[in-house]
Motif scaffolding. Structure first.
Motif, PDB file in Angstrom:
ATOM      1  N   GLU A  95      -0.896  -1.590   2.203  1.00 41.74           N
ATOM      2  CA  GLU A  95      -1.467  -1.548   1.461  1.00 41.74           C
ATOM      3  C   GLU A  95      -3.221  -1.096   2.227  1.00 41.74           C
ATOM      4  OE1 GLU A  95      -5.002  -4.485   4.374  1.00 41.74           O
ATOM      5  OE2 GLU A  95      -3.174  -4.639   4.642  1.00 41.74           O
ATOM      6  N   CYS A 144      -2.672  -4.727  -2.151  1.00 42.29           N
ATOM      7  CA  CYS A 144      -3.267  -5.550  -1.987  1.00 42.29           C
ATOM      8  C   CYS A 144      -3.824  -6.725  -2.583  1.00 42.29           C
ATOM      9  CB  CYS A 144      -4.234  -4.845  -0.761  1.00 42.29           C
ATOM     10  SG  CYS A 144      -5.273  -6.530   0.537  1.00 42.29           S
ATOM     11  N   LEU A 237       3.403  -6.510  -0.012  1.00 46.63           N
ATOM     12  CA  LEU A 237       2.888  -5.047  -0.334  1.00 46.63           C
ATOM     13  C   LEU A 237       4.412  -4.124  -0.787  1.00 46.63           C
ATOM     14  CD1 LEU A 237       0.709  -5.138   2.895  1.00 46.63           C
ATOM     15  CD2 LEU A 237      -0.360  -5.465   0.314  1.00 46.63           C
TER      16      LEU A 237
END
Length: 376
Positions: A95, A144, A237
């Motif tokens: 992320e 993200c 992700l």
């Protein structure tokens, strides 16, 4: 600053999936030998419910480059729930680090499903080394942003529903290969990997993915991240990271966007740890909305609830990186994420940016709200 040795470079190695894992484990052993990290302290979670706040605080400390603070939270999670910690560290790497440091993403992903190996080969010393590297690394949230756009933009929600019904794997593969749109690529890969859709809708097929990897010359270390991301339930992700890599390597010309630094702490804990994902955070947001007249009235004008406020806090929190790896793709994706949230909440871009600014200019009140709820 503690850094990875130059000798560890999965991008240059040409390794396949298995060789990538072995190389990463050798690097982890070197962290134990050379890092000078102490044994784990006897710190534990005070109760099971606080795991989520501690986990969030760990991520916020890493974002701000606070190595020692992050290590403290990692100790508590390691002592009480090591399997959860290694999965969470992988999600944080995907992320917040992403394409800024793919070597490090591989290193962290190698922890997944290897807790027994970890305990035999250094345990918390390895964790301390990994957390330090995460905190000191450059950061990038492109993976993200890609997943958020596909998740929240109604256009892609409709396309996911239509593509998930009655279309063969071969047809999906053809759509993906023929698309020059990164969000469509993300969407189709999610369906092909069985991510973000029901078991019946997912058409995960190893052969299809192998064909994709071969066609696009996806290196072994990215295939490794894809495998580990699925194992740790990284909420797509890992797919976003792959899509980001594909488009960065094609060098698209994209728009730029700049943000503001909103770094804040509360009694040694990154205050955004108390966000909308916890009961404490939700109470603090409710207190905040009532305490700041402008926020309450603006939410009423825009016909929004606390979910909108929580989203604004999250999206302003995402630009506090101590060292950010800026790329044209990442700035473009921030713009697209903003647009997706505008559509999600039925708010204009000017109103959304105005609300973000309103939140950021009242962080003192937000801090007070969190302190009141926490009783500190």
């Amino acid at each position: 600053m503690y850094t990875l040795p130059v000798s560890f470079s999965v991008e240059a190695s040409g390794y396949g999936v298995i060789e990538t894992e072995r190389s990463a484990q050798q690097m982890l052993l070197q962290l134990v030998r050379d890092g000078g990290f102490n044994e784990s302290e006897d710190i534990h979670l005070s109760n099971k419910n606080c795991k989520w706040v501690v986990s969030s605080a760990l991520q916020k400390a890493i974002r701000r480059g606070l190595s020692e603070v992050a290590a403290k939270y990692a100790v508590a999670l390691w002592n009480d729930n090591a399997s959860y910690l290694v999965r969470r560290l992988t999600v944080i790497a995907l992320e917040d680090i992403g394409g800024a440091n793919l070597d490090l993403c591989v290193l962290v992903a190698s922890l997944v499903s290897n807790v027994r190996w970890l305990r035999k080969n250094g345990g918390y010393k390895i964790i301390a080394g990994v957390v330090t590297l995460l905190a000191q690394s450059a950061k990038n949230r492109a993976a993200c942003d890609i997943t958020c756009v596909v998740e929240y933009d109604p256009e892609f929600l409709k396309k996911k529903e239509s593509l998930s019904s009655g279309i063969s794997k071969t047809e999906l593969f053809s759509i993906m290969r023929g698309s020059d749109n990164m969000f469509m690529c993300q969407l189709v890969l999610e369906i092909l990997c069985g991510e973000g859709v029901s078991r019946e809708q997912g058409v995960s097929d190893a052969q299809v993915l192998r064909e994709f990897y071969e066609d696009y010359e996806v290196p072994g270390y990215l295939q490794f991240i894809m495998k580990k991301g699925k194992l740790c339930r990284a909420d797509r992700l890992h797919i976003g990271l792959l899509v980001n890599w594909l488009f960065n390597n094609n060098k698209f010309s994209l728009k730029k966007y700049s943000g503001a630094d909103l770094s804040r702490m509360l009694n040694g804990v990154p205050e955004a740890a108390y966000d909308q994902h916890t009961r404490t955070g939700k109470r603090a947001l409710a207190y905040f909305s009532k305490a700041v007249l402008g926020i309450k009235s603006e939410m009423a004008r825009l016909n929004q609830n606390l979910g909108f406020l929580g989203s604004a806090v999250f999206n302003t929190e995402g630009i506090v990186f101590d060292v950010e790896a800026v790329s044209p793709v990442s700035r473009y994706l921030e713009e697209q994420n903003l647009s997706a949230n505008c559509v999600r909440f039925h708010v204009s871009k000017d109103d959304m940016l105005g609300f973000y600014n309103l939140v950021s200019s009242n962080l003192t009140e937000l801090r007070f709200a969190r302190k009141e709820v926490l009783g500190v």
